[in-house]
Design a protein around this motif. Structure first.
Motif, PDB file in Angstrom:
ATOM      1  N   TYR A   1      20.558  54.834  20.632  1.00 11.44           N
ATOM      2  CA  TYR A   1      21.232  55.342  21.602  1.00 11.44           C
ATOM      3  C   TYR A   1      20.458  55.283  22.966  1.00 11.44           C
ATOM      4  CZ  TYR A   1      18.496  59.591  20.532  1.00 11.44           C
ATOM      5  OH  TYR A   1      17.454  60.273  20.084  1.00 11.44           O
ATOM      6  N   VAL A   2      20.785  55.427  24.032  1.00 11.81           N
ATOM      7  CA  VAL A   2      20.217  55.444  25.348  1.00 11.81           C
ATOM      8  C   VAL A   2      20.746  56.945  25.985  1.00 11.81           C
ATOM      9  CG1 VAL A   2      20.043  54.443  27.712  1.00 11.81           C
ATOM     10  CG2 VAL A   2      20.838  52.928  25.815  1.00 11.81           C
ATOM     11  N   PHE A   3      19.416  57.827  26.283  1.00 18.88           N
ATOM     12  CA  PHE A   3      19.599  59.063  26.734  1.00 18.88           C
ATOM     13  C   PHE A   3      18.415  59.110  27.627  1.00 18.88           C
ATOM     14  CE2 PHE A   3      18.562  63.654  26.449  1.00 18.88           C
ATOM     15  CZ  PHE A   3      19.858  64.097  27.208  1.00 18.88           C
ATOM     16  N   ARG A   4      18.717  59.593  29.048  1.00 18.74           N
ATOM     17  CA  ARG A   4      17.746  59.756  29.941  1.00 18.74           C
ATOM     18  C   ARG A   4      17.770  61.011  30.785  1.00 18.74           C
ATOM     19  NH1 ARG A   4      16.483  56.061  27.575  1.00 18.74           N
ATOM     20  NH2 ARG A   4      15.644  54.172  27.999  1.00 18.74           N
ATOM     21  N   ARG A   5      16.616  61.677  31.049  1.00 16.20           N
ATOM     22  CA  ARG A   5      16.977  63.003  31.963  1.00 16.20           C
ATOM     23  C   ARG A   5      15.787  62.963  32.974  1.00 16.20           C
ATOM     24  NH1 ARG A   5      15.560  66.333  28.169  1.00 16.20           N
ATOM     25  NH2 ARG A   5      17.991  67.116  27.573  1.00 16.20           N
ATOM     26  N   GLY A   6      16.302  63.517  34.326  1.00 13.35           N
ATOM     27  CA  GLY A   6      15.093  63.334  35.192  1.00 13.35           C
ATOM     28  C   GLY A   6      15.017  62.451  35.756  1.00 13.35           C
ATOM     29  N   ASN A   7      13.707  61.857  36.399  1.00 14.20           N
ATOM     30  CA  ASN A   7      13.294  60.867  36.893  1.00 14.20           C
ATOM     31  C   ASN A   7      13.821  59.479  36.072  1.00 14.20           C
ATOM     32  OD1 ASN A   7      12.573  62.059  39.192  1.00 14.20           O
ATOM     33  ND2 ASN A   7      10.454  62.061  38.340  1.00 14.20           N
ATOM     34  N   ALA A   8      13.914  59.533  34.759  1.00 16.65           N
ATOM     35  CA  ALA A   8      14.236  58.469  34.112  1.00 16.65           C
ATOM     36  C   ALA A   8      15.485  58.137  34.107  1.00 16.65           C
ATOM     37  CB  ALA A   8      13.809  58.774  32.524  1.00 16.65           C
ATOM     38  N   VAL A   9      16.501  58.953  34.652  1.00 13.48           N
ATOM     39  CA  VAL A   9      17.957  58.542  35.059  1.00 13.48           C
ATOM     40  C   VAL A   9      17.831  57.363  35.972  1.00 13.48           C
ATOM     41  CG1 VAL A   9      20.049  59.144  36.047  1.00 13.48           C
ATOM     42  CG2 VAL A   9      18.684  60.844  34.261  1.00 13.48           C
ATOM     43  N   HIS A  10      17.006  57.493  37.046  1.00 14.37           N
ATOM     44  CA  HIS A  10      16.911  56.701  38.184  1.00 14.37           C
ATOM     45  C   HIS A  10      16.344  55.188  37.632  1.00 14.37           C
ATOM     46  CE1 HIS A  10      18.020  59.072  41.549  1.00 14.37           C
ATOM     47  NE2 HIS A  10      17.324  59.989  40.844  1.00 14.37           N
ATOM     48  N   GLU A  11      15.358  55.334  36.714  1.00 13.91           N
ATOM     49  CA  GLU A  11      14.587  54.115  36.094  1.00 13.91           C
ATOM     50  C   GLU A  11      15.912  53.264  35.342  1.00 13.91           C
ATOM     51  OE1 GLU A  11      11.583  55.269  33.801  1.00 13.91           O
ATOM     52  OE2 GLU A  11      10.316  56.262  35.461  1.00 13.91           O
ATOM     53  N   LEU A  12      16.615  54.118  34.650  1.00 13.96           N
ATOM     54  CA  LEU A  12      17.878  53.307  33.814  1.00 13.96           C
ATOM     55  C   LEU A  12      18.881  52.632  34.582  1.00 13.96           C
ATOM     56  CD1 LEU A  12      19.317  52.586  31.082  1.00 13.96           C
ATOM     57  CD2 LEU A  12      20.435  54.876  31.309  1.00 13.96           C
ATOM     58  N   TRP A  13      19.117  53.306  36.078  1.00 16.57           N
ATOM     59  CA  TRP A  13      20.117  52.965  36.781  1.00 16.57           C
ATOM     60  C   TRP A  13      19.776  51.586  37.449  1.00 16.57           C
ATOM     61  CZ3 TRP A  13      21.330  58.375  39.321  1.00 16.57           C
ATOM     62  CH2 TRP A  13      22.226  58.664  38.722  1.00 16.57           C
ATOM     63  N   ASP A  14      18.363  51.563  37.789  1.00 15.55           N
ATOM     64  CA  ASP A  14      17.602  50.392  38.362  1.00 15.55           C
ATOM     65  C   ASP A  14      17.876  49.170  37.520  1.00 15.55           C
ATOM     66  OD1 ASP A  14      17.008  51.580  40.674  1.00 15.55           O
ATOM     67  OD2 ASP A  14      15.021  52.180  39.933  1.00 15.55           O
ATOM     68  N   SER A  15      17.711  49.587  36.161  1.00 16.60           N
ATOM     69  CA  SER A  15      17.661  48.212  34.990  1.00 16.60           C
ATOM     70  C   SER A  15      19.009  47.836  34.785  1.00 16.60           C
ATOM     71  CB  SER A  15      16.947  48.696  33.869  1.00 16.60           C
ATOM     72  OG  SER A  15      17.518  49.752  33.268  1.00 16.60           O
ATOM     73  N   LEU A  16      19.957  48.925  34.775  1.00 19.08           N
ATOM     74  CA  LEU A  16      21.249  48.809  34.465  1.00 19.08           C
ATOM     75  C   LEU A  16      22.226  48.046  35.702  1.00 19.08           C
ATOM     76  CD1 LEU A  16      23.439  49.300  31.971  1.00 19.08           C
ATOM     77  CD2 LEU A  16      24.031  51.412  33.474  1.00 19.08           C
ATOM     78  N   LEU A  17      21.814  48.316  36.834  1.00 21.22           N
ATOM     79  CA  LEU A  17      22.784  48.005  38.068  1.00 21.22           C
ATOM     80  C   LEU A  17      22.075  46.991  38.924  1.00 21.22           C
ATOM     81  CD1 LEU A  17      24.140  51.548  38.520  1.00 21.22           C
ATOM     82  CD2 LEU A  17      25.404  49.513  38.067  1.00 21.22           C
ATOM     83  N   GLN A  18      20.890  46.911  38.828  1.00 21.86           N
ATOM     84  CA  GLN A  18      20.064  45.827  39.688  1.00 21.86           C
ATOM     85  C   GLN A  18      20.788  44.430  39.612  1.00 21.86           C
ATOM     86  OE1 GLN A  18      17.875  47.231  41.605  1.00 21.86           O
ATOM     87  NE2 GLN A  18      17.003  45.413  42.502  1.00 21.86           N
ATOM     88  N   ASP A  19      20.804  43.760  40.754  1.00 22.11           N
ATOM     89  CA  ASP A  19      21.513  42.540  40.849  1.00 22.11           C
ATOM     90  C   ASP A  19      22.762  42.315  40.006  1.00 22.11           C
ATOM     91  OD1 ASP A  19      19.282  41.701  42.623  1.00 22.11           O
ATOM     92  OD2 ASP A  19      17.943  41.402  41.328  1.00 22.11           O
ATOM     93  N   ARG A  20      23.394  43.073  39.975  1.00 18.92           N
ATOM     94  CA  ARG A  20      24.727  42.936  39.229  1.00 18.92           C
ATOM     95  C   ARG A  20      25.894  43.297  39.915  1.00 18.92           C
ATOM     96  NH1 ARG A  20      27.974  45.870  35.760  1.00 18.92           N
ATOM     97  NH2 ARG A  20      26.065  47.534  35.515  1.00 18.92           N
ATOM     98  N   PRO A  21      26.779  42.574  40.038  1.00 21.99           N
ATOM     99  CA  PRO A  21      28.149  42.892  40.897  1.00 21.99           C
ATOM    100  C   PRO A  21      28.832  43.884  40.050  1.00 21.99           C
ATOM    101  CG  PRO A  21      28.332  40.783  39.975  1.00 21.99           C
ATOM    102  CD  PRO A  21      27.216  41.040  39.661  1.00 21.99           C
ATOM    103  N   ALA A  22      28.824  45.269  40.814  1.00 22.88           N
ATOM    104  CA  ALA A  22      29.605  46.383  39.804  1.00 22.88           C
ATOM    105  C   ALA A  22      30.970  46.689  40.475  1.00 22.88           C
ATOM    106  CB  ALA A  22      28.563  47.653  39.993  1.00 22.88           C
ATOM    107  N   LYS A  23      31.835  47.162  39.355  1.00 18.84           N
ATOM    108  CA  LYS A  23      33.070  47.482  40.000  1.00 18.84           C
ATOM    109  C   LYS A  23      33.223  48.818  39.298  1.00 18.84           C
ATOM    110  CE  LYS A  23      35.204  42.880  39.995  1.00 18.84           C
ATOM    111  NZ  LYS A  23      36.313  42.101  39.546  1.00 18.84           N
TER     112      LYS A  23
END
Length: 390
Positions: free
Chosen positions: A6-28
């Protein structure tokens, strides 16, 4: 188990996950939040929007669905806070996209009977908005328990219609690459101080978990009840307990480990009369679920449900009834366990139900709500992270 990994993040690690998940990807994006009084939702949204406006992020389209929550009795200051919170959420999201407020009208004089219908309509409206989206975000911070449980389980049902892994195929949680994340602004101590009063006499049925509760063909099956205990919810539990047969097997669930190591002991004292004195529930039936790690709580509860389902097969079947009254993170873990246990075969010899006694009045300290510094947690439930073959 579906979320064996599973993928679970808390605190600053949430931003790190968003960076890897949404970086350079067209998001709807479809962002779902409640038009409630809990201002902790603003902290979550501000952090997400700030990240999504950063370098390397590409927002093709974005929509905020703000779910109106009529029918509750709130004092004047809490009602004002609700309106202020809605305006703040709308303003915070505006750099990304538009906001649509969804309000389900309750017909006058049909308050009790229409609660389940209103919940179904609210869920259907959200599901209708999911088409074509690459990222679905459910922020449960300012949503009532029954609403976010219904959204969690029904969004998952739409994204993961087949929960069985096929050899050589994509993992069921890949869900055609749609990333479904749940955000929580958690402050378990504050949650315990928000008082829910005057629960409805008519139980609310979570959509998708109705048959195991009321279908005539299952009424003779033995029933196992898993009440997940939370502070100040005895009145809600008693409403549901009135519909639980006296001969049912009762497995109280308490938070452990917990931020407060005495929390479980206090809850067992608080619920002593309705669970232990009245029903003679043996203390050996008590289960423990992790208060701060929803996937661990999911594993613990799913394991218990599977054990009872297997052991009662010889009796012809069983009903597994979950009553989550604990913190948001434990409640999410319970929702995941119920989603996975829900049978897809109508001939299955067991069923899962989540009856809920919805409070009609909330009491909270405006000062404590505004002063709260919650921990932001993220559960990534489907999408690219689960792209490995099954």
């Amino acid at each position: 188990m579906l979320w064996d990994h599973y993928v679970f993040r808390r605190g600053n690690a949430v931003h790190e996950l968003w960076d890897s998940l949404l970086q350079d990807r067209p998001a709807k994006l479809l962002y779902i939040a409640g038009r409630g009084f809990d201002v902790r939702a603003q902290a979550v949204m501000r952090e997400f929007v700030a990240g999504q406006r950063g370098a390397g992020r590409r927002t093709v389209s974005a929509k905020l669905l703000l779910l109106g929550l009529d029918g509750y009795e709130l004092d004047k200051r809490i009602q004002e806070l609700t309106d202020e919170n809605a305006a703040a959420l709308k303003a915070a999201f505006s750099p990304l996209g538009e906001t649509t407020t969804i309000t389900i009208e309750t017909p006058e004089g049909e308050e009790e009977a229409s609660a389940s219908d209103a919940l179904r309509q609210r869920v259907k409206t959200v599901l209708d908005e999911m088409g074509g989206k690459t990222d679905i975000i459910l922020d449960v911070s300012s949503l009532p328990r029954a609403t976010y449980l219904a959204l969690l389980t029904n969004i998952l049902q739409k994204l993961v219609p087949n929960k069985t892994a096929v050899e050589g195929g994509a993992h069921p949680l890949y869900a055609n690459g749609v990333n479904f994340q749940v955000l929580v602004a958690e402050d378990a101590k504050l949650d315990g101080q928000i008082r829910a009063e005057d629960p409805s006499n008519d139980l609310l049925n979570i959509p998708g978990f109705f048959a195991a509760w009321q279908a005539e063909r299952v009424q003779d099956w033995p029933l196992v009840w898993f009440p997940v205990l939370g502070e100040g919810r005895v009145n809600q539990l008693q409403k549901i307990a009135g519909s639980i047969p006296t001969e049912a097997e009762v497995c109280p669930v308490v938070p452990h480990p917990s931020k407060d190591p005495r929390q479980a002991d206090r809850l067992l004292v608080e619920y002593r009369e309705p669970l232990f004195d009245s029903r003679k529930t043996p203390t050996s039936n008590i289960l423990y679920a992790h208060e701060l790690q929803p996937f661990e709580a999911y594993r613990q509860l799913l394991g218990a449900m599977l054990r009872y389902q297997h052991s009662m097969t010889i009796l012809g079947g069983c009903r597994l009834v979950m009553t989550p009254l604990g913190s948001k993170l434990i409640t999410l873990g319970a929702g995941l366990a119920c989603f996975e246990m829900r049978p897809s075969d109508l001939n299955a010899k067991y069923g899962v139900a989540i009856p809920h006694a919805e409070p009609r009045r909330y009491l909270a300290s405006v000062e404590l709500l505004q002063q709260s510094k919650p921990d932001v947690s993220l559960l990534l439930l489907t999408g690219e992270a689960y792209s490995a073959t099954g």
